[in-house]
Every structure is written in structure tokens, then in C-alpha cells.
Write a protein that holds these residues in place. Sequence first.
Motif, PDB file in Angstrom:
ATOM      1  N   GLN A 325       0.821  -1.205   0.000  1.00  0.00           N
ATOM      2  CA  GLN A 325       0.000   0.000   0.000  1.00  0.00           C
ATOM      3  C   GLN A 325       0.861   1.263   0.000  1.00  0.00           C
ATOM      4  N   ARG A 326       0.228   2.353  -0.380  1.00  0.00           N
ATOM      5  CA  ARG A 326       0.819   3.683  -0.251  1.00  0.00           C
ATOM      6  C   ARG A 326      -0.125   4.525   0.595  1.00  0.00           C
ATOM      7  N   ILE A 327       0.412   5.176   1.618  1.00  0.00           N
ATOM      8  CA  ILE A 327      -0.400   6.081   2.427  1.00  0.00           C
ATOM      9  C   ILE A 327       0.211   7.467   2.344  1.00  0.00           C
ATOM     10  N   GLN A 328      -0.625   8.484   2.490  1.00  0.00           N
ATOM     11  CA  GLN A 328      -0.145   9.849   2.298  1.00  0.00           C
ATOM     12  C   GLN A 328      -0.953  10.818   3.141  1.00  0.00           C
ATOM     13  N   THR A 329      -0.319  11.898   3.564  1.00  0.00           N
ATOM     14  CA  THR A 329      -1.027  12.948   4.288  1.00  0.00           C
ATOM     15  C   THR A 329      -1.813  13.790   3.289  1.00  0.00           C
ATOM     16  N   THR A 330      -3.087  13.949   3.554  1.00  0.00           N
ATOM     17  CA  THR A 330      -3.920  14.817   2.714  1.00  0.00           C
ATOM     18  C   THR A 330      -4.611  15.892   3.536  1.00  0.00           C
ATOM     19  N   ARG A 331      -4.543  15.786   4.869  1.00  0.00           N
ATOM     20  CA  ARG A 331      -5.189  16.758   5.751  1.00  0.00           C
ATOM     21  C   ARG A 331      -4.141  17.420   6.638  1.00  0.00           C
ATOM     22  N   PHE A 332      -4.340  18.714   6.864  1.00  0.00           N
ATOM     23  CA  PHE A 332      -3.412  19.473   7.683  1.00  0.00           C
ATOM     24  C   PHE A 332      -4.198  20.479   8.521  1.00  0.00           C
ATOM     25  N   ARG A 333      -3.683  20.761   9.694  1.00  0.00           N
ATOM     26  CA  ARG A 333      -4.292  21.779  10.553  1.00  0.00           C
ATOM     27  C   ARG A 333      -3.742  23.131  10.107  1.00  0.00           C
ATOM     28  N   LEU A 334      -4.322  23.651   9.050  1.00  0.00           N
ATOM     29  CA  LEU A 334      -3.759  24.827   8.382  1.00  0.00           C
ATOM     30  C   LEU A 334      -3.943  26.107   9.182  1.00  0.00           C
TER      31      LEU A 334
END
Length: 575
Positions: A325-334
Amino acid sequence: ASLTLGGDLFPRDFIYSLPRPSRYIGAERIFGRAALDREGEPVDGLDVIRIVPDEEVALLVPRGRHLDDWVPEVTPSLNAAILDWVLATAAKEERLGPGISSMLIHTTMRVAIQDALAEAIGERLVELRREWRYETAGLRAQLYYRWNRQFRPTTASLDLALDRTFEQIEPQVNAVLLGLDDETLLVLNNRSKQQLNYEDDSAQKIVLIGGNRLSRGLTIEYLTVSFFVRESNNYDTLLQMGRWFGYRSDYVDLTRLWTTRELVSRFEHLALVEEELRDDIAIYQRERLTPLEVAPKIRSHPVMTVTADNKMGSGRTFQQSYSGQRIQTTRFRLGDDSWLGDNVDSSRQLLGALGQPTGSARGQTDRPCWVDIPWTYVVGFLENFRSLQRAQSFDSATASQYVRTQAEMHGELISWTVSVRSGAEPDAELGSWDLGITGWGGVAAISRSRKKADPESIGVLTNPPRQDNLAAGDEAADLTDAQLIRAARQLSDYPTPGHAIRAQRDKTSGLILLYPISPFSTPKKNSQDRLPLFDEPEGRPLVVGVALSFPYSSSPATVEYVVGRPSHAYADDDE
């Protein structure tokens, strides 16, 4: 007396996923969703969602049982939603002719709050009619502005032929506003004596306020605008309350859903759950497996549950591996510079500890890369990296534990490639940033915009491989030419090019990718559903994204799902 039960309703002989009707508007079309592993890009939703600020939710839904100090009010977003309903109703009638138009307001299941809020909304409806009749200029200016800024761009992006000026829909706006009366507002709860009956008037306009009576089983015809801030932690309850799905393709551009960022995130997760379930069922169908042999699994959520505990029945949780699998950050506390800054510091600590880059990504010597890095460096970084654990988000703690378990118990993932996916060359607008890399200097930042309907999400982080050019994908950074050639030959054996690439990597090796995202990132030209990463980027920190690409493995798992038992399990219990 003994009770004889009939057969289970779950299918026994076959399972098949019916295709979506072309005119049906479901969760995926409204909210969009994260990309499945077979896809390169996320699915963007329609530009029909508007966000209710958290501070307004506190005004609409008071906490605690005592309401003595609470004064119901029509907040700015609720007022805007009512104006949107007026405009959407008018435009729908200009397009389709006179007919029913409904608005749903659902804030809480508590009847006392519903009744009190209904009084404030009723007063606002009377006010609107009076303003239009006697103080037309001010209200007309508001409606004119909202129509041109909030509605026309959405309609034009879907079908330019349907675009109308405000002057073209103004006669219908006039009719809607002057038609507001005591019968427009309906309160439906267990104290209310009012009834919803569309047969009384085939062109009635209704604003509905309620709770559980609106949540399940009640048909709301021609729903155009929903104001929905009631939270739920169950998949099934949310889907039952999601009354904005249905056959609205002939006026979907006019619909609006006012809700919270958290609920948008949860519905995006449900859209992903549905699509992933369809993929699984398609595999079962292709392999001619029956429900007696397998049971579909449903992706779990950090906060939500599939259904209430007393309804789970035979459902159980199980762990699925990150294998392949590949996992990735897509959410950030901007909105939190400290949170973002901590991740920049963690990245500097990692990259500084690695020393001078020891390798390069494929053909890209201008991007820093390190090879043969011990797994302890990756685990240490992940343990310090702060992730936003929401629907389909990268969870650094779980990823760290997975790497540690694989390395310590199975001798896997012990050697890593670390690649910084910076720009090929500095961009004057995006800038260069110091990440503490020995002998390197600044790295060129890249651009990622955020989703308009879900402002904490960028949708997708990584650049996916293409079938005609596997090397173009970020996950090819640590592969040799021979491995890429083999992956290209084996494409038909795997569901996606990404899976074919990961299959070439030895199970002892992992790939971690760091993405320096510029605070000055903006959407591509003519994008209707994207926003700049920051409204005011000056002085804001770099945003660091992370992706992990795992080889295939047969070791234990860490991603939790909910699954029902195959039908034959019931027979075993009976025996």
C-alpha cells in the motif's frame, strides 16, 4: 412457546454491485472522496457545499440541558442559507416551471431547541417579505451579489446554457418572497401537530425544521437547500439523515448544503467506503465467490462506527496490512502555525541527521535523496510527526508501529530510501526553504491547493505513475531500470500501476517521501472547486506532506476494518 426464525436476508448465492443510475446524485458526487489506490487523483465534489463556522454551531445548538441563558438567533450562515433557498427556488422555477421547493433545517434532536429556533426563523421569513416589499433595494443587492458570486459560476461550470442573469430570475424571486407566509414554515417533531402533505399544493414552498422525524423515512420532495449541523458517529445514521442524495440532476447546480467541516469530512469518508466496497464486490463477482465464502469488509473510521453496538450483530473488526500500500497525508491543521511548525522541525531533525544526500531519485539529481537508511530513523520521525487523524488520513502513530513491528518481528522494512519531492528548480512565487540538509541549501517548494468543500484537505499529495510512464510517479524513486521494466510487463497482474511498482520492491525495503508545500500555493487557473493553501500566506510556515510506500508482505496487519461473517458462519452457530 418457541419462536421459529426464517432465513437470513443476506444473499447466499451471489453478490453483485448494481451500477449507479446516471441521473443519481450520491455522496461521491456531492462531497467527492479521496483517491483509491487504483486512481491517481481524488474525486472532486460539486461546488454546492457551504461551511457553517464552528462558533455559529455553538449558538445554534447550546450545550447542556438548561436553556435559560440561550437566545435563539438566525446566524449569518443560516440567514445566507435561507437566501440561497430563495434564489435556488426561483432559478429552478425559471428553468423547470412552477413546482414544490423544500428547505431542511436540522440542528439537533432536542425538541425545545427546535421549537425556539423555529420562532426566530419564522420572524426572519416575515422580515424578508417585508424588506422585499418596502425596502427592496438593500435585499435586492444582497440577492444580486449572492446569485452572481455563489450560483452562476457553479452553473456555468456544469452547463453554460443553463446560466441566467439575476434579472432573468427576478420575477420568480419576487413571487417566492411575497409568497412567504405562516404556512411556509413547518416544525416536525413529537410535539408538533403540523403535518407535511405535498398533495395539498403542487407548487408549495416549505421550510422544514425538525429532528428525528426528518431523519428517517420521511420523503422531502424537491429539497434544494439543507442546513445540517447535527453530528452523528454512526455510518448508517448519517446516510439516513443525508437527505440531499437522489435524482436531482436537472437542478443539482442550484442545490446547496450548509454544514460543518467535520461532517463534510465524514461524508467524504462514507463516499470512499462505498467505492471501496464496490471494488471488493467486483472482485468477488469476477472470482465467482459467493456470500457463503466471503463477506464484504467496510473501512473503519477513527471516530465513527458502522452502526450502533446493539445493531452490529455478527460484525467484527479485523486488521488489514499496509502490505503493498501507499499512504499519504492529505489533511493538515492549516490554521495552527505551531502544529505545522512542529512538522517542519521534525523534518529538519530527520534530514539533518541523515547527513549529506547519498543518492538521487531516478534521473533527478536536483532532488535530495538518501539510500540504505536504517528503519529506526523513519520510526523516530513518524513518532514526532503530527498527523490529523480523520477520515482516510495518514496516521503517523499507526504507521510508526507498523514499521517497528515489521522490522523487529519479521526482519522487514529495515532499509529505507528517503526522498524529498521538491520542485525541479526554484519557483519565484513558491520560494525555497531550508530543511537542514547538509551541503544542500534551500529546497524548491511545490504547490498543493486545498479543496473548497473541505478546506483542511488537499485531496492528493503524491504524483501517481502513468501506465505509459511508470518512472513519472513518485513511488518509482528507489527503483532500478530493470525493476521498472518488470513492473511494466506485469501491469495486467495488478489492480493499479502503483501496486505493480510496489511489488518490485524487496520486503526489507521501504520508501518515505517528504513534500515541502509552499504556503503561497494557489489553484490551477479556472479551478472552481479549489482554494489557495492559505488566504493570507505571508509569514505562514512551510507545510510538510509525507507519503510511505510499502512493499508486499505476509506479516500481521494494522489497518482496522469492520466485516460481517460469511453466511455459512450462521449455520455453524446453529449446529
